[in-house]
Design a protein around this motif. Sequence first.
Motif, PDB file in Angstrom:
ATOM      1  N   ARG A   1      -3.864  -0.056   5.597  1.00 45.73           N
ATOM      2  CA  ARG A   1      -4.180  -1.044   4.712  1.00 45.73           C
ATOM      3  C   ARG A   1      -5.835  -1.472   4.981  1.00 45.73           C
ATOM      4  NH1 ARG A   1       0.632  -2.456   7.104  1.00 45.73           N
ATOM      5  NH2 ARG A   1       2.407  -2.706   5.485  1.00 45.73           N
ATOM      6  N   THR A   2      -6.105  -2.043   3.950  1.00 49.69           N
ATOM      7  CA  THR A   2      -7.557  -2.783   3.798  1.00 49.69           C
ATOM      8  C   THR A   2      -7.706  -3.594   5.011  1.00 49.69           C
ATOM      9  OG1 THR A   2      -7.514  -2.199   1.301  1.00 49.69           O
ATOM     10  CG2 THR A   2      -9.511  -3.679   2.674  1.00 49.69           C
TER      11      THR A   2
ATOM     12  N   THR B   1       0.821  -1.273   0.037  1.00 46.89           N
ATOM     13  CA  THR B   1      -0.083  -0.041  -0.134  1.00 46.89           C
ATOM     14  C   THR B   1       0.937   1.139   0.065  1.00 46.89           C
ATOM     15  OG1 THR B   1      -1.750   1.128   1.236  1.00 46.89           O
ATOM     16  CG2 THR B   1      -0.136  -0.007   2.471  1.00 46.89           C
ATOM     17  N   ASP B   2       0.516   2.298  -0.568  1.00 43.69           N
ATOM     18  CA  ASP B   2       1.269   3.593  -0.765  1.00 43.69           C
ATOM     19  C   ASP B   2       0.558   4.673   0.396  1.00 43.69           C
ATOM     20  OD1 ASP B   2       2.715   2.603  -2.799  1.00 43.69           O
ATOM     21  OD2 ASP B   2       1.273   3.196  -4.258  1.00 43.69           O
ATOM     22  N   LYS B   3      -0.351   4.342   1.088  1.00 45.20           N
ATOM     23  CA  LYS B   3      -1.129   5.280   1.845  1.00 45.20           C
ATOM     24  C   LYS B   3      -0.567   5.074   3.237  1.00 45.20           C
ATOM     25  CE  LYS B   3      -5.506   4.975  -0.463  1.00 45.20           C
ATOM     26  NZ  LYS B   3      -7.123   4.598  -0.362  1.00 45.20           N
TER      27      LYS B   3
END
Length: 653
Positions: A257-258, A246-248
């Motif tokens: 993450r989700t 993830t980049d967030k």
Amino acid sequence: MRYARLALQTTRGDLMATSATVITTQLPTYRALLQEWENKRAAAKGFSVPLAELEPLTKNASKDVIVAFRTRPPLPNEAAEKFRANPDAEKASTEPVEFCAGVTVASAEPGVFVAHVPGMKWNGPTLAHKTYEADLAFGPDVTNEEVFQRTVVVNDLLSLSLSGGVACILAYGQTGTGKTFTMESIEHRVARDLFNTARTVGKRFIQAHGTDNTTSPELETGDIFEFRVTFLELLGKHASDLLAVTDKVDEQGNPIRTEVAVREDAVGNVRPGLISTAVRTSEELEALINRALSHRRTTATLRNAKSSRSHALLTITIKNTLLPYAEEGQLILLDLAGSERYEDSKDHDKQRMDEARENNKSLMNLKECVRAKARMAAEQGFVHIPWRTNKLTMLLKPIFDIESRQPSKAMIIAHVSPHIQDTIHSTNTLSYAAPFLTIPPKPRESLPYDASDPRTWDHDQTIEWLTDSFTQEAKKSQVAEWTAKARAAELAGHTLDPLPDDRDAPVDIGVDILKICPPGSTAKNLGMLYTPQFVEACLVARTDTDGDKPTQDEFKRRALDVIGNLVYLILIAKTRKRMEIMNNRKKIAAAKTLLGPVWDETMDKAAKAARAGDGNRIAAFAFARDGLLAQYRAIKAEQEAKEKAKTAEEEDA
């Protein structure tokens, strides 16, 4: 009232927050009291076996739950940086803040930690010495390699997971005590040793298998296992995949993450939707572990500048390719989030406070489950394990599910700070982990024979059942073979003669039953074997190796069906026993309520009579209880008869 409670909590928190400062102020006195205790105590006891002579314990000698304590050495200048005396305090010491021990290793094996608890009375500082027991105790001078050897290697956890069992290693303790340091070292050493151990186990199994390994490099080297790895992070109530990219990032720079759902599916499995990565070498597993750990969430706390704010669950799933239908083994490495008291987290924001609260709640649920599992080994009756109460314990279902066919073992390593200013935290940690310790179960009297319960069978009854089981498997193969030939003949326009229905005709089962179950062995012993071990024993005991029927795969399937049926019978018998115990408990509770004081008086008389006559107290209790239950049933029957008569009268009216 609400604001008054908040004010009271704040006041209590402030008092606890100043406790480290008060202790630091009185360090010279506490150091003198500690030295006085040191001069009087007996010499510390070391490990029973030197590190160079360690060997894995036998399965029967090792316990289902093993408890270890560990304390780390103090870091340079740690005491001076973390524990500063208040210069305005009354009688403040002008001496520099130097290390003072909060725990002492009294015995390495069995493990004994002594926590030095500072206190304050009207006449000055006091120092109490509380003792806590475990299976092992690792002092500050014990290396990570020795911890690995005395926990993972001695208890044969790698072989357990390679044999279709579930091995779990958990690190618990206050934040900043070295849990992650220990677990990461164990993870890297598992990566180092797992594949070599797998090849050793694989070669032994191939030898019993009798397979021609000249055509397969994998069989020649013993590489018969497939390894898949998942890495989950549980932060409060939220689970995520540490291997997901993830980049967030959030405000602290942690990746966003989700969320991954953690729930039990329709067939009872708890399998979050995680990325499952295949690994084949130590280098691949090492790289995967490093990548996942770099993604783990950390936050600064009062105790640790990079505190792990989440539970990190590394799961290695192992499949034996030569036994495709056998249970997959699992090796679970769990680095728990640091437990926190109020003073550790009072300056956190609301989100951090909620996470700490959820972490502590999950740790309490875990404690209940581990204690219940530890009691199961020492108690004959049913012990409920509440593993469904929290996402963390749901993820550990393979360890706690009493209906699981897989053998399991859990290693708990409780970490404590070496500093006397942290002793209150240390006693909480040791009080949490010490009750997990159980003694091996005492030998019990033989149960009366029950044809449906393999645990009651003797050697001859076990031999009879094994012979019948392999005979039935051989006859099923004959029927399957004839059916295939009949279909082929029908397609060719021919009719095959019917299969003779001679049920009493002797059948070559192709195996020496006495080699599988030698004299002295029973179904209970066979039920304790791992599935691959039983199949390996059957392959060694095979007598028809010269023929081409059955094939090796067909013979293994027979062995798998036999051990599967045996374990199923044991599981059903245990379930039936649990239901009987639960029903009896309900009846006893109802009888106590109905009979009231009569129940207590009768049981007290039974106990006094047994003591006076030097009799069997358990038998006296059972006799008295049965009599009371008979009274209860008679009263209930009378009540039900009256209710029926009353209902009949009302219907007639």
